[in-house]
Design a protein around this motif. Structure first.
Motif, mmCIF file in Angstrom:
data_model
loop_
_atom_site.group_PDB
_atom_site.id
_atom_site.type_symbol
_atom_site.label_atom_id
_atom_site.label_comp_id
_atom_site.label_asym_id
_atom_site.label_seq_id
_atom_site.Cartn_x
_atom_site.Cartn_y
_atom_site.Cartn_z
ATOM 1 N N PHE A 189 0.823 -1.205 0.000
ATOM 2 C CA PHE A 189 0.000 0.000 0.000
ATOM 3 C C PHE A 189 0.862 1.262 0.000
ATOM 4 N N ILE A 190 1.967 1.220 0.705
ATOM 5 C CA ILE A 190 2.876 2.369 0.714
ATOM 6 C C ILE A 190 3.453 2.579 -0.685
ATOM 7 N N MET A 191 3.815 1.475 -1.350
ATOM 8 C CA MET A 191 4.376 1.575 -2.696
ATOM 9 C C MET A 191 3.343 2.091 -3.699
ATOM 10 N N VAL A 192 2.093 1.642 -3.565
ATOM 11 C CA VAL A 192 1.038 2.136 -4.453
ATOM 12 C C VAL A 192 0.858 3.644 -4.256
ATOM 13 N N GLY A 193 0.889 4.071 -2.995
ATOM 14 C CA GLY A 193 0.762 5.496 -2.726
ATOM 15 C C GLY A 193 1.906 6.303 -3.301
ATOM 16 N N ALA A 194 3.131 5.782 -3.132
ATOM 17 C CA ALA A 194 4.313 6.516 -3.584
ATOM 18 C C ALA A 194 4.490 6.486 -5.093
ATOM 19 N N LEU A 195 4.116 5.359 -5.720
ATOM 20 C CA LEU A 195 4.412 5.174 -7.135
ATOM 21 C C LEU A 195 3.221 5.388 -8.056
ATOM 22 N N VAL A 196 2.009 5.440 -7.497
ATOM 23 C CA VAL A 196 0.816 5.630 -8.332
ATOM 24 C C VAL A 196 0.077 6.913 -7.933
ATOM 25 N N VAL A 197 -0.321 6.985 -6.664
ATOM 26 C CA VAL A 197 -1.118 8.134 -6.213
ATOM 27 C C VAL A 197 -0.315 9.427 -6.279
ATOM 28 N N PHE A 198 0.907 9.398 -5.790
ATOM 29 C CA PHE A 198 1.721 10.626 -5.762
ATOM 30 C C PHE A 198 2.048 11.149 -7.160
ATOM 31 N N PRO A 199 2.445 10.283 -8.122
ATOM 32 C CA PRO A 199 2.652 10.804 -9.487
ATOM 33 C C PRO A 199 1.398 11.412 -10.100
ATOM 34 N N VAL A 200 0.235 10.786 -9.846
ATOM 35 C CA VAL A 200 -1.021 11.345 -10.353
ATOM 36 C C VAL A 200 -1.246 12.732 -9.746
ATOM 37 N N TYR A 201 -0.952 12.865 -8.465
ATOM 38 C CA TYR A 201 -1.080 14.167 -7.796
ATOM 39 C C TYR A 201 -0.145 15.195 -8.439
ATOM 40 N N LEU A 202 1.092 14.775 -8.730
ATOM 41 C CA LEU A 202 2.051 15.702 -9.351
ATOM 42 C C LEU A 202 1.580 16.129 -10.734
ATOM 43 N N ILE A 203 1.069 15.173 -11.513
ATOM 44 C CA ILE A 203 0.577 15.504 -12.853
ATOM 45 C C ILE A 203 -0.556 16.521 -12.771
ATOM 46 N N ALA A 204 -1.411 16.344 -11.771
ATOM 47 C CA ALA A 204 -2.575 17.218 -11.637
ATOM 48 C C ALA A 204 -2.216 18.605 -11.129
ATOM 49 N N THR A 205 -1.092 18.742 -10.443
ATOM 50 C CA THR A 205 -0.785 20.014 -9.777
ATOM 51 C C THR A 205 0.447 20.745 -10.327
ATOM 52 N N THR A 206 1.170 20.111 -11.269
ATOM 53 C CA THR A 206 2.429 20.734 -11.707
ATOM 54 C C THR A 206 2.535 20.919 -13.210
ATOM 55 N N GLY A 207 1.419 20.870 -13.912
ATOM 56 C CA GLY A 207 1.498 21.183 -15.335
ATOM 57 C C GLY A 207 1.275 20.039 -16.280
#
Length: 214
Positions: A189-207
């Motif tokens: 679950f930690i890996m899913v958060g770090a490798l899936v959820v967090f990149p999606v968040y970055l894509i949505a918030t950084t251009g």
């Protein structure tokens, strides 16, 4: 003490407690220690196997590759997912049923009993292959642990490796397969958060994807 150090300490304490909890059941028999009594939840077993096989090389190696080469580093992801699906849907169920039927506890045990060999040729070959492969794999994981402790707690790399080794030995020796699976389940679950959820968040918030590609 910053939030990263606190989180790391809480997580480390948690996996040791899981090992101690698992130790109560692991003492009952060899089947309980090595195979969690053959009654582990399928989702726990599947996510544990996936997290264990990816672990350090994904959280350090793949992240570093993606950081250095951009989106070109993501070509590993489809192959990894296909490998997971093949293991889950093709191999796991058949091997689980057959291992239970012949009362096999380990892979060398499985090959030897499945082919009903008179001399332990397959057993010895399997042991050698596992020993060589796992030595390299475990060395890579301890290297990742050493770097994590070095950066988080400002200790030497060698001290980080020794600390990581001690923690892993504590919960695996005490709790056996059940402890390893439940701690890896959390790591999944930690890996899913770090490798899936967090990149999606970055894509949505950084251009958008231009940021990822660069």
């Amino acid at each position: 003490m910053n939030i990263i150090v606190i989180s790391f300490c809480v997580y480390t304490a948690f996996i040791v407690l899981v090992g101690l909890w698992s130790a109560r059941k692991a003492r009952k028999s060899d089947v309980d220690y090595f195979l969690a009594g053959r009654n582990l939840n399928p989702w726990v077993a599947a996510l544990s196997a996936s997290a264990s096989s990816e672990s350090g090389w994904v959280t350090f190696g793949l992240v570093g590759l993606a950081y250095g080469s951009g989106i070109a580093g993501y070509w590993l992801i489809p192959g990894t997912i296909i490998g997971f699906l093949f293991n889950w849907l093709v191999i796991a169920g058949r091997m689980r049923a057959r291992a239970g039927a012949i009362d096999a506890l380990t892979l060398p045990d499985f090959f030897s009993k499945h082919f009903d060999e008179a001399k332990p040729v397959l057993r010895i070959i399997a042991v050698v292959v596992i020993a060589v492969a796992m030595t390299m794999y475990v060395a890579a994981q301890f290297a990742a642990a050493g770097k994590a402790f070095e950066q988080t707690f400002n200790v030497t790399y060698l001290a980080g490796v020794l600390i990581g080794t001690g923690i892993v030995l504590a919960y695996t020796v005490l709790g056996g397969f059940r402890a390893a699976c439940w701690t890896d389940f959390l790591q999944a679950f930690i890996m899913v958060g770090a490798l899936v959820v967090f990149p999606v968040y970055l894509i949505a918030t950084t251009g958008g994807f231009d940021f990822v590609q660069n």
